[in-house]
Design an enzyme around this catalytic site. Structure first.
Site, PDB file in Angstrom:
ATOM      1  N   ASN A   6      -3.193  -4.208   4.937  1.00 43.52           N
ATOM      2  CA  ASN A   6      -2.307  -3.119   4.515  1.00 43.52           C
ATOM      3  C   ASN A   6      -2.032  -3.279   3.011  1.00 43.52           C
ATOM      4  O   ASN A   6      -1.576  -4.340   2.572  1.00 43.52           O
ATOM      5  CB  ASN A   6      -1.002  -3.210   5.322  1.00 43.52           C
ATOM      6  CG  ASN A   6      -0.033  -2.093   4.969  1.00 43.52           C
ATOM      7  OD1 ASN A   6       0.184  -1.797   3.800  1.00 43.52           O
ATOM      8  ND2 ASN A   6       0.557  -1.486   5.964  1.00 43.52           N
ATOM      9  N   HIS A   9       1.986  -2.668  -0.423  1.00 42.40           N
ATOM     10  CA  HIS A   9       2.828  -3.363  -1.400  1.00 42.40           C
ATOM     11  C   HIS A   9       2.183  -3.517  -2.764  1.00 42.40           C
ATOM     12  O   HIS A   9       2.860  -3.853  -3.734  1.00 42.40           O
ATOM     13  CB  HIS A   9       3.320  -4.688  -0.824  1.00 42.40           C
ATOM     14  CG  HIS A   9       4.270  -4.445   0.308  1.00 42.40           C
ATOM     15  ND1 HIS A   9       5.352  -3.618   0.187  1.00 42.40           N
ATOM     16  CD2 HIS A   9       4.257  -4.861   1.592  1.00 42.40           C
ATOM     17  CE1 HIS A   9       5.989  -3.548   1.345  1.00 42.40           C
ATOM     18  NE2 HIS A   9       5.335  -4.292   2.213  1.00 42.40           N
ATOM     19  N   HIS A  42       0.438   3.211   4.761  1.00 41.10           N
ATOM     20  CA  HIS A  42       1.481   4.032   5.391  1.00 41.10           C
ATOM     21  C   HIS A  42       1.936   5.079   4.388  1.00 41.10           C
ATOM     22  O   HIS A  42       2.559   4.739   3.374  1.00 41.10           O
ATOM     23  CB  HIS A  42       2.643   3.111   5.795  1.00 41.10           C
ATOM     24  CG  HIS A  42       3.748   3.789   6.543  1.00 41.10           C
ATOM     25  ND1 HIS A  42       4.787   3.090   7.099  1.00 41.10           N
ATOM     26  CD2 HIS A  42       3.991   5.088   6.829  1.00 41.10           C
ATOM     27  CE1 HIS A  42       5.620   3.930   7.701  1.00 41.10           C
ATOM     28  NE2 HIS A  42       5.161   5.155   7.533  1.00 41.10           N
ATOM     29  N   ARG A  44       4.439   7.330   3.573  1.00 41.19           N
ATOM     30  CA  ARG A  44       5.813   7.602   4.016  1.00 41.19           C
ATOM     31  C   ARG A  44       6.290   8.956   3.513  1.00 41.19           C
ATOM     32  O   ARG A  44       5.857   9.427   2.466  1.00 41.19           O
ATOM     33  CB  ARG A  44       6.756   6.514   3.477  1.00 41.19           C
ATOM     34  CG  ARG A  44       6.732   5.252   4.291  1.00 41.19           C
ATOM     35  CD  ARG A  44       7.713   4.229   3.750  1.00 41.19           C
ATOM     36  NE  ARG A  44       7.885   3.153   4.704  1.00 41.19           N
ATOM     37  CZ  ARG A  44       8.834   3.118   5.632  1.00 41.19           C
ATOM     38  NH1 ARG A  44       9.726   4.089   5.717  1.00 41.19           N
ATOM     39  NH2 ARG A  44       8.904   2.121   6.469  1.00 41.19           N
ATOM     40  N   ARG A  48       7.456   6.189  -1.038  1.00 42.57           N
ATOM     41  CA  ARG A  48       8.009   5.092  -1.850  1.00 42.57           C
ATOM     42  C   ARG A  48       6.930   4.138  -2.368  1.00 42.57           C
ATOM     43  O   ARG A  48       7.141   3.438  -3.332  1.00 42.57           O
ATOM     44  CB  ARG A  48       9.059   4.314  -1.064  1.00 42.57           C
ATOM     45  CG  ARG A  48       8.490   3.460   0.026  1.00 42.57           C
ATOM     46  CD  ARG A  48       9.541   2.571   0.632  1.00 42.57           C
ATOM     47  NE  ARG A  48      10.481   3.361   1.413  1.00 42.57           N
ATOM     48  CZ  ARG A  48      11.131   2.865   2.480  1.00 42.57           C
ATOM     49  NH1 ARG A  48      10.961   1.605   2.828  1.00 42.57           N
ATOM     50  NH2 ARG A  48      11.951   3.606   3.174  1.00 42.57           N
ATOM     51  N   HIS A  49       5.798   4.063  -1.672  1.00 39.80           N
ATOM     52  CA  HIS A  49       4.712   3.232  -2.231  1.00 39.80           C
ATOM     53  C   HIS A  49       3.428   4.048  -2.348  1.00 39.80           C
ATOM     54  O   HIS A  49       3.085   4.516  -3.415  1.00 39.80           O
ATOM     55  CB  HIS A  49       4.526   1.901  -1.481  1.00 39.80           C
ATOM     56  CG  HIS A  49       4.765   1.921  -0.005  1.00 39.80           C
ATOM     57  ND1 HIS A  49       4.102   2.770   0.836  1.00 39.80           N
ATOM     58  CD2 HIS A  49       5.599   1.180   0.776  1.00 39.80           C
ATOM     59  CE1 HIS A  49       4.512   2.552   2.081  1.00 39.80           C
ATOM     60  NE2 HIS A  49       5.426   1.602   2.082  1.00 39.80           N
ATOM     61  N   GLU A  69      -1.116   4.828   8.745  1.00 39.63           N
ATOM     62  CA  GLU A  69       0.151   4.754   9.471  1.00 39.63           C
ATOM     63  C   GLU A  69       0.990   5.942   9.061  1.00 39.63           C
ATOM     64  O   GLU A  69       1.070   6.269   7.868  1.00 39.63           O
ATOM     65  CB  GLU A  69       0.914   3.486   9.089  1.00 39.63           C
ATOM     66  CG  GLU A  69       0.333   2.229   9.643  1.00 39.63           C
ATOM     67  CD  GLU A  69       1.155   1.033   9.197  1.00 39.63           C
ATOM     68  OE1 GLU A  69       2.273   1.199   8.695  1.00 39.63           O
ATOM     69  OE2 GLU A  69       0.650  -0.078   9.340  1.00 39.63           O
ATOM     70  N   THR A 100       9.083  -0.752   8.574  1.00 41.71           N
ATOM     71  CA  THR A 100       9.158  -0.237   9.942  1.00 41.71           C
ATOM     72  C   THR A 100       9.902  -1.249  10.806  1.00 41.71           C
ATOM     73  O   THR A 100       9.566  -2.427  10.825  1.00 41.71           O
ATOM     74  CB  THR A 100       7.723  -0.015  10.481  1.00 41.71           C
ATOM     75  OG1 THR A 100       7.000   0.712   9.494  1.00 41.71           O
ATOM     76  CG2 THR A 100       7.743   0.765  11.769  1.00 41.71           C
ATOM     77  N   GLU A 150      -0.715  -0.210  19.037  1.00 40.61           N
ATOM     78  CA  GLU A 150      -0.521  -1.346  18.143  1.00 40.61           C
ATOM     79  C   GLU A 150       0.763  -2.017  18.591  1.00 40.61           C
ATOM     80  O   GLU A 150       1.836  -1.399  18.595  1.00 40.61           O
ATOM     81  CB  GLU A 150      -0.416  -0.928  16.671  1.00 40.61           C
ATOM     82  CG  GLU A 150      -0.212  -2.162  15.786  1.00 40.61           C
ATOM     83  CD  GLU A 150      -0.169  -1.889  14.296  1.00 40.61           C
ATOM     84  OE1 GLU A 150      -0.789  -0.908  13.843  1.00 40.61           O
ATOM     85  OE2 GLU A 150       0.509  -2.671  13.590  1.00 40.61           O
ATOM     86  N   HIS A 190       2.860  -6.697  12.190  1.00 35.29           N
ATOM     87  CA  HIS A 190       4.200  -6.707  11.600  1.00 35.29           C
ATOM     88  C   HIS A 190       4.737  -8.121  11.518  1.00 35.29           C
ATOM     89  O   HIS A 190       4.926  -8.777  12.534  1.00 35.29           O
ATOM     90  CB  HIS A 190       5.202  -5.814  12.344  1.00 35.29           C
ATOM     91  CG  HIS A 190       6.231  -5.277  11.391  1.00 35.29           C
ATOM     92  ND1 HIS A 190       7.279  -6.023  10.960  1.00 35.29           N
ATOM     93  CD2 HIS A 190       6.289  -4.113  10.713  1.00 35.29           C
ATOM     94  CE1 HIS A 190       7.976  -5.320  10.072  1.00 35.29           C
ATOM     95  NE2 HIS A 190       7.386  -4.158   9.896  1.00 35.29           N
ATOM     96  N   GLY A 212       0.005  -7.040   5.994  1.00 33.57           N
ATOM     97  CA  GLY A 212       0.213  -6.579   4.630  1.00 33.57           C
ATOM     98  C   GLY A 212       0.950  -7.594   3.787  1.00 33.57           C
ATOM     99  O   GLY A 212       0.363  -8.346   3.005  1.00 33.57           O
ATOM    100  N   HIS A 213       2.252  -7.677   4.003  1.00 34.77           N
ATOM    101  CA  HIS A 213       3.125  -8.387   3.078  1.00 34.77           C
ATOM    102  C   HIS A 213       2.703  -9.835   2.816  1.00 34.77           C
ATOM    103  O   HIS A 213       2.634 -10.263   1.660  1.00 34.77           O
ATOM    104  CB  HIS A 213       4.566  -8.339   3.618  1.00 34.77           C
ATOM    105  CG  HIS A 213       5.578  -8.818   2.637  1.00 34.77           C
ATOM    106  ND1 HIS A 213       6.025 -10.121   2.620  1.00 34.77           N
ATOM    107  CD2 HIS A 213       6.198  -8.198   1.616  1.00 34.77           C
ATOM    108  CE1 HIS A 213       6.890 -10.262   1.647  1.00 34.77           C
ATOM    109  NE2 HIS A 213       7.023  -9.119   1.014  1.00 34.77           N
TER     110      HIS A 213
HETATM  111  N1  PXP Z   1       1.729  -2.500  11.390  1.00 34.57           N
HETATM  112  C1  PXP Z   1       2.647  -1.536  11.169  1.00 34.57           C
HETATM  113  C2  PXP Z   1       2.710  -0.395  12.125  1.00 34.57           C
HETATM  114  C3  PXP Z   1       3.509  -1.585  10.060  1.00 34.57           C
HETATM  115  O1  PXP Z   1       4.399  -0.613   9.862  1.00 34.57           O
HETATM  116  C4  PXP Z   1       3.392  -2.670   9.174  1.00 34.57           C
HETATM  117  C5  PXP Z   1       4.270  -2.715   7.961  1.00 34.57           C
HETATM  118  O2  PXP Z   1       3.851  -1.789   7.037  1.00 34.57           O
HETATM  119  C6  PXP Z   1       2.414  -3.640   9.422  1.00 34.57           C
HETATM  120  C7  PXP Z   1       1.609  -3.547  10.546  1.00 34.57           C
HETATM  121  C8  PXP Z   1       2.201  -4.800   8.509  1.00 34.57           C
HETATM  122  O3  PXP Z   1       3.369  -5.552   8.437  1.00 34.57           O
HETATM  123  P1  PXP Z   1       3.481  -6.712   7.370  1.00 34.57           P
HETATM  124  O4  PXP Z   1       3.534  -6.064   6.027  1.00 34.57           O
HETATM  125  O5  PXP Z   1       4.758  -7.384   7.743  1.00 34.57           O
HETATM  126  O6  PXP Z   1       2.272  -7.580   7.518  1.00 34.57           O
END
Ligand code: PXP
Length: 240
Positions: A6, A9, A42, A44, A48-49, A69, A100, A150, A190, A212-213
């Site tokens: 993802n 960020h 995503h 949104r 925002r990003h 997403e 999320t 998911e 997540h 992602g993060h």
């Molecule tokens: N899956 C979904 C549906 C999400 O909303 C997110 C956050 O954007 C992620 C996966 C990835 O989460 P993280 O950034 O904590 O890895």
């Protein structure tokens, strides 16, 4: 188990200055070069990003697959139908949330999600529903034609004790098996990171993880190539 990145960020950092760099699209292309199986982003409501330019360029340039997403709102569904991602992952969205916060409630909004899936299917887009590891939500997802679920791994990732962590993992294990039995693909994500992924990788029936993060944060220290390769090394060591 596949691993999609993802890139939201990267756009968060770019937008902090309102300038062009770092570009999430270039970042995604590099991540593909280093082996990721797909790109997740995503779009949104408050942009925002990631913005529309990013999504359209990602669609045009990436060679793996795009998982968009999105909230199941008419505006975003229309955009998705136009952009044509390989997968639309429907998520709940609140403007005030930092990220999320949990899965969608398919059971209580079944007609809404049935219609959203039908619209996306009409545009030949596969649909995934981001839900808690709950067999009733999984049954409802299958009933309305979801291609994938998911599983929200946030409660596992943020567990306050080892016991809670293993309880959550057991729920995920049962949920993944159940969804597979109903013929759906199973993604998960997540809050997964380089530490909590190890136990998670022992879960069977998960097709793909979306991270992602943790990977973007690690890439700030070690560079994207190493951040991606370290995640794949864990997947290859601990994965099913
Ligand atoms: N899956 C979904 C549906 C999400 O909303 C997110 C956050 O954007 C992620 C996966 C990835 O989460 P993280 O950034 O904590 O890895």
């Amino acid at each position: 188990m596949k691993f999609s990145l993802n890139v939201d960020h990267v756009a968060t950092v770019r937008n902090a200055r309102g300038e062009a760099q770092p570009d999430p699209v270039t970042f995604a292309l590099m991540a593909e070069k280093f082996g990721v199986d797909g790109i997740v982003t995503h779009l949104r409501e408050d942009r925002r990003h990631i913005n529309e330019r990013d999504v359209r360029l990602l669609r045009e340039l990436i060679k793996t697959k795009l998982d968009l997403e999105m909230a199941a709102t008419p505006e975003i569904i229309e955009t998705a139908c136009d952009v044509q991602p390989e997968l639309s992952t429907l998520v709940p969205e609140k403007r005030q949330e930092l990220t999320t916060e949990g899965g969608i409630n398919v059971i209580d909004n079944i007609e809404h999600y049935r219609d959203a899936i039908a619209e996306l299917h009409k545009a030949s887009i596969s649909v995934s529903l981001f839900i808690e590891p709950d067999v009733n939500q999984i049954d409802a997802s299958a009933e309305i034609g979801a291609d994938f679920i998911e599983i929200h791994t946030g409660l596992y990732a943020n567990a306050g004790s080892e016991e809670e962590m293993f309880d959550e993992l057991e729920k995920i294990r049962i949920a993944a098996k159940h969804a597979k039995k109903l013929g759906m693909g199973v993604n998960a994500g997540h809050g997964l990171n380089y530490i909590n992924i190890k136990d998670f990788l022992a879960v069977e029936n998960i097709d793909e993880i979306s991270i992602g993060h943790a990977v973007i944060a690690h890439a700030l220290f070690v560079g994207l190539e190493r951040a991606v390769k370290e995640m794949f090394a864990l997947i290859n060591t601990y994965g099913k």
